[in-house]
Design a protein around this motif. Structure first.
Motif, short mmCIF file in Angstrom:
data_model
loop_
_atom_site.label_atom_id
_atom_site.label_comp_id
_atom_site.label_asym_id
_atom_site.label_seq_id
_atom_site.Cartn_x
_atom_site.Cartn_y
_atom_site.Cartn_z
N ASP A 155 0.86 -1.18 0.00
CA ASP A 155 0.00 0.00 0.00
C ASP A 155 0.89 1.24 0.00
O ASP A 155 1.18 1.84 1.04
N CYS A 156 1.39 1.61 -1.18
CA CYS A 156 2.30 2.75 -1.30
C CYS A 156 1.98 3.49 -2.58
O CYS A 156 1.17 3.05 -3.40
N THR A 157 2.60 4.64 -2.75
CA THR A 157 2.37 5.45 -3.94
C THR A 157 3.35 5.06 -5.05
O THR A 157 4.36 4.40 -4.80
N GLU A 158 3.03 5.49 -6.26
CA GLU A 158 3.93 5.23 -7.38
C GLU A 158 5.26 5.93 -7.20
O GLU A 158 6.32 5.39 -7.56
N ASP A 159 5.23 7.13 -6.59
CA ASP A 159 6.48 7.86 -6.35
C ASP A 159 7.41 7.08 -5.43
O ASP A 159 8.63 7.11 -5.58
N THR A 160 6.84 6.37 -4.45
CA THR A 160 7.66 5.56 -3.54
C THR A 160 8.37 4.45 -4.31
O THR A 160 9.54 4.16 -4.05
N ILE A 161 7.67 3.85 -5.24
CA ILE A 161 8.29 2.79 -6.05
C ILE A 161 9.37 3.37 -6.95
O ILE A 161 10.47 2.81 -7.08
N ARG A 162 9.07 4.50 -7.58
CA ARG A 162 10.06 5.10 -8.48
C ARG A 162 11.31 5.54 -7.74
O ARG A 162 12.39 5.60 -8.30
N ALA A 163 11.15 5.86 -6.47
CA ALA A 163 12.31 6.28 -5.68
C ALA A 163 13.34 5.16 -5.58
O ALA A 163 14.54 5.41 -5.46
N VAL A 164 12.88 3.89 -5.63
CA VAL A 164 13.80 2.76 -5.58
C VAL A 164 14.72 2.76 -6.80
O VAL A 164 15.91 2.44 -6.71
N PHE A 165 14.15 3.16 -7.95
CA PHE A 165 14.92 3.12 -9.20
C PHE A 165 15.46 4.50 -9.58
O PHE A 165 15.93 4.70 -10.69
N GLU A 166 15.44 5.43 -8.64
CA GLU A 166 15.75 6.82 -8.95
C GLU A 166 17.14 6.99 -9.54
O GLU A 166 17.34 7.71 -10.51
N PHE A 167 18.13 6.31 -8.95
CA PHE A 167 19.49 6.56 -9.41
C PHE A 167 19.89 5.69 -10.60
O PHE A 167 21.03 5.72 -11.04
N VAL A 168 18.95 4.89 -11.13
CA VAL A 168 19.23 4.12 -12.34
C VAL A 168 18.16 4.34 -13.40
O VAL A 168 18.13 3.63 -14.40
N GLU A 169 17.28 5.32 -13.18
CA GLU A 169 16.12 5.45 -14.06
C GLU A 169 16.50 5.76 -15.51
O GLU A 169 15.74 5.45 -16.42
N ASP A 170 17.66 6.37 -15.72
CA ASP A 170 18.09 6.64 -17.09
C ASP A 170 18.73 5.42 -17.75
O ASP A 170 19.02 5.45 -18.94
N ASP A 171 18.98 4.39 -16.98
CA ASP A 171 19.67 3.20 -17.48
C ASP A 171 18.77 1.96 -17.49
O ASP A 171 19.25 0.84 -17.44
N CYS A 172 17.48 2.18 -17.50
CA CYS A 172 16.56 1.04 -17.53
C CYS A 172 15.22 1.49 -18.11
O CYS A 172 14.94 2.68 -18.22
#
Length: 745
Positions: A223-240
């Motif tokens: 039970d979390c927001t989409e932003d919380t999930i994206r924060a996990v991939f924040e420092f690799v988001e340009d590489d995936c």
């Protein structure tokens, strides 16, 4: 230039930025700001350095950063308390990481024993002690054992949550990032089911060892927001590639029935998955060049394989605006932060551009002079076009200068660590407050104010603040406060260093000055003059020589450094309350808004920021004190008159003020004087040329410039001119300077 060398240089530039973020984040954590945003920022800084170092094969740097980020990972997961001792270890680790980065960049060596000792301290925090670090290059350990995956049974399906499709690109692995660690972080949000799609794996002969072929599909019951999930991939988001959507239980395949009751994947499941992946490598299905799209079956008729990726929903029939799920990371960041794309430019190119724009300004001034001498009417088409050219040139110059403008944050971020170290050495409790970190100034100024500020803050703690016992006895808090402030004022940047200590002990300062022979015992000095004695070379009130003070080197260096920047420094001290040191510096060392004046046939520039007003003195306003001191009666007070021509040696006898033009100027500390000149030619923005580089330092002259007629004009140092009101030590023959500069140019 070698492309790899350029990339390597860019990496080290980014490392400097990351090290700055790391240190400022650790300092905030030390003060108790251990919120997730701060801790994650610190973790990302170390992880980014590790990733880039891995791409360049910097083994020592990668190894140290890995141990460091392990400690930070424990803190952000709540398994390690950021105690004062832990923070001290991590601050030392930050220094060691910076040393390793510099060693990798410069090819220099570091102290292996020191690095090993810090690594041992970090491992003590992780609980590993001297047992050594477990190897992490085993695929199963990374991809499965380290990931808290929960495989639910058919009888207990995961509650509704999210479906994440995660496809790493080759760049992700090239930067030493690991898909398994990302999945582990995702698993901390809640129970999840992970499936891997290995259909794109080519046969072994066609496999690129640096490629990326696997795609992960995660059903996350959190039970979390989409932003919380994206924060996990924040420092690799340009590489995936990542897609996130709400889970629809009715459209989801049932979980594998072989899940363990404990919620963790069993050894048999791991081995089976590895065998399937290996089989895919050895005998992949023949790829079809153009596969026909297969319609998505309804949930009740969809086949249920044991391991399958959750497919993204079919695109809508009608065109719709792009959703956050398919938005590119760069576009999402720009939309969220309201900023555009940036590029890195070599500083030499920027400097060259600034020099060329300076020459453009000079040539525009020369063109204006030629047109003026031609006697063209103001309403002519040539004059109109010339006015437009002048405005355009000014806009170009302002825009180019803005490129070099940087916030003083980079300087301010270094000071908390300095305060902490000096406070420890002196045994005092000190808190640093900062304000105005976003104030922008030319990069050259930023680079050259670090040393003066360092001296001033060390002086504020060592000399300004009392000991804890003395503060308590005086009814003050045990903790002293040093405040560092930056702001724009009158076209200049003003930096203040304020402390709430005991203030300047003027009796002691005067006694020390007399003891060292700096002033005579019978000299009559004002409070301001006594305060300024601390800027004299060799002056110190320290009773003992230490690593901080007492060697007679410090505040005199500060004054010389500030004056070399075209700035000034002043002191305001209140006994028992504290002292404030104020630095006033030009925003840039390249251009200046000035008033063009005439003095005995010479053209001079007076900085516009120092001028309060212009006036025509009347004879009844001028009064003589003593032999040769004249003052101007103005608004109920008397202000000293300074004949600029006589002060600079252009003439022997001063002119009559009522037959001249007067400029009311204000120096540092609010000291005012009236400068007497022959006439005013107008206001102009001029390009600053260094006087010391082409000739030598001249008292009363700050710099030089080239006018529209090609002649050299000197820029007045208003503070030095104002000092004539207190002493007669300025008289120089400035008339010799201009011919020398003309020949040099």
């Amino acid at each position: 230039m070698d492309p790899m060398a350029e990339i390597r240089e860019t990496f080290f530039q980014e490392c400097e930025e990351q090290l700055g973020e790391l240190e400022s984040g650790l300092m905030r954590m030390e003060t108790g700001q251990t919120d997730s945003e701060t801790v994650n920022a610190v973790f990302r800084a170390v992880h980014s350095i590790k990733g880039g170092a891995g791409a360049f094969g910097l083994e020592d740097l990668v190894h140290f950063a890995h141990v460091f980020e392990t400690v930070l990972d424990l803190i952000r997961s709540g398994r390690l308390e950021p105690s004062p001792e832990a923070m001290r270890v991590m601050l030392r680790a930050s220094d060691a990481l910076a040393d390793l980065v510099r060693a990798a960049r410069d090819g220099s060596a570091t102290d292996p024993a020191r690095i090993a000792a810090i690594v041992a301290e970090l491992r003590q925090l992780t609980g590993e002690g001297d047992a050594g670090e477990a190897e992490d290059d085993d695929f199963a350990d990374i991809a499965f054992a380290a990931v808290p995956v929960t495989l639910e049974s058919e009888d207990a399906p995961p509650p509704p949550g999210w479906v994440i499709r995660f496809k790493p690109l080759a760049d992700l692995y090239a930067k030493a990032n690991e898909a398994g660690l990302l999945l582990r972080e995702l698993g901390r949000l809640g129970p999840m089911r992970v499936t891997v799609d290995a259909e794109t794996l080519p046969d072994l002969a066609a496999l690129d060892p640096e490629g990326a072929y696997l795609t992960w599909t995660i059903v996350l019951a959190a039970d979390c927001t989409e932003d919380t999930i994206r924060a996990v991939f924040e420092f690799v988001e340009d590489d995936c590639e990542i897609q996130i959507e709400r889970d629809q239980p009715e459209a989801r395949e049932p979980a594998p029935s072989a899940a363990a009751e404990s919620g963790q994947p069993s050894d048999d499941e791991i081995l089976a998955l590895l065998r399937n992946a290996a089989a895919s490598v050895e005998a992949p299905a023949a790829p079809e060049p153009e596969p026909e799209p297969v319609p998505v079956p309804e949930p009740e008729s969809r086949p249920q394989p044991e391991i399958a990726a959750v497919a993204p929903p079919a695109p809508p029939a009608e065109p719709e605006p792009a959703s956050p799920v398919t938005e590119t990371p760069a576009a999402r960041n720009d939309a969220a932060q309201g900023v555009g794309a940036t590029i890195r430019v070599d500083l030499d190119r920027v400097d060259r551009l600034i020099d060329l724009v300076g020459e453009l300004v000079i040539n525009e001034a020369m063109l204006s002079q030629r047109v003026f001498e031609a006697g063209l009417a103001r309403a002519s088409a040539v004059m109109t076009a010339l006015d437009e050219l002048e405005q355009l040139t000014r806009e170009i110059q302002d825009s180019v200068m803005a490129i070099r403008a940087q916030p003083v944050r980079s300087v301010f971020q270094r000071m908390p660590r300095l305060v902490r170290e000096v406070a420890t050495m002196t045994g005092k409790q000190v808190r640093l407050l900062t304000d105005g970190e976003t104030t922008e100034v030319d990069k050259t100024v930023i680079e050259r104010i670090v040393d003066p500020l360092t001296h001033m803050i060390r002086n504020a703690i060592d000399h300004g603040l009392e000991s804890t016992e003395a503060r308590l006895a005086a009814g003050k808090p045990a903790e002293g406060v040093v405040k560092l402030t930056a702001l724009h004022r009158s076209g200049r940047i003003v930096i203040e260093v304020e402390d709430d200590g005991a203030g300047i002990n003027r009796e002691r300062v005067r006694a020390k000055a007399v003891e060292k022979g700096l002033v005579s015992p019978d000299a009559q000095l004002t409070d301001e003059e006594i305060d300024n004695l601390i800027f004299m070379p060799g002056f110190s009130t320290a009773s003992e020589i230490s690593d901080i003070s007492g060697r007679g080197v410090g505040m005199d260096v500060v004054r010389r450094s500030v004056q070399a920047l075209g700035g000034r420094i002043s002191i305001a001290s209140r006994p028992g309350k504290g002292s404030t040191f104020t630095l006033s510096l030009p925003l840039t060392l390249a251009v200046l808004d000035g008033m063009v004046v005439s003095v005995d046939g010479h053209t001079l520039i007076v900085p516009l920021s120092a001028i309060v007003e212009t006036l025509q003195p009347r004879s009844e306003q001028v009064h003589t004190l003593g032999v040769d001191v004249r003052v101007l009666a103005m608004r109920g007070g008397y202000i000293p008159l300074v004949d600029v021509g006589a002060a600079l040696g252009y003439r022997d006898m001063p002119v009559e003020p009522e037959k001249s033009v007067a400029l009311l100027v204000e120096g540092e500390g609010g000291v005012r004087a009236v400068l007497v000149v022959d006439g005013i030619q107008g206001q102009r923005q001029v390009v600053i040329k260094s006087l010391e580089a082409n000739y030598r330092a001249v008292p009363g002259i700050a710099a030089a410039t080239v006018m529209g007629d090609g002649r050299v004009a000197l820029i007045l140092d208003v503070d030095a001119i104002v000092s004539v009101t207190r002493s007669d030590n300025l008289r120089v023959d400035a008339s010799r300077v201009e011919p020398i500069l003309m020949s040099a140019s």
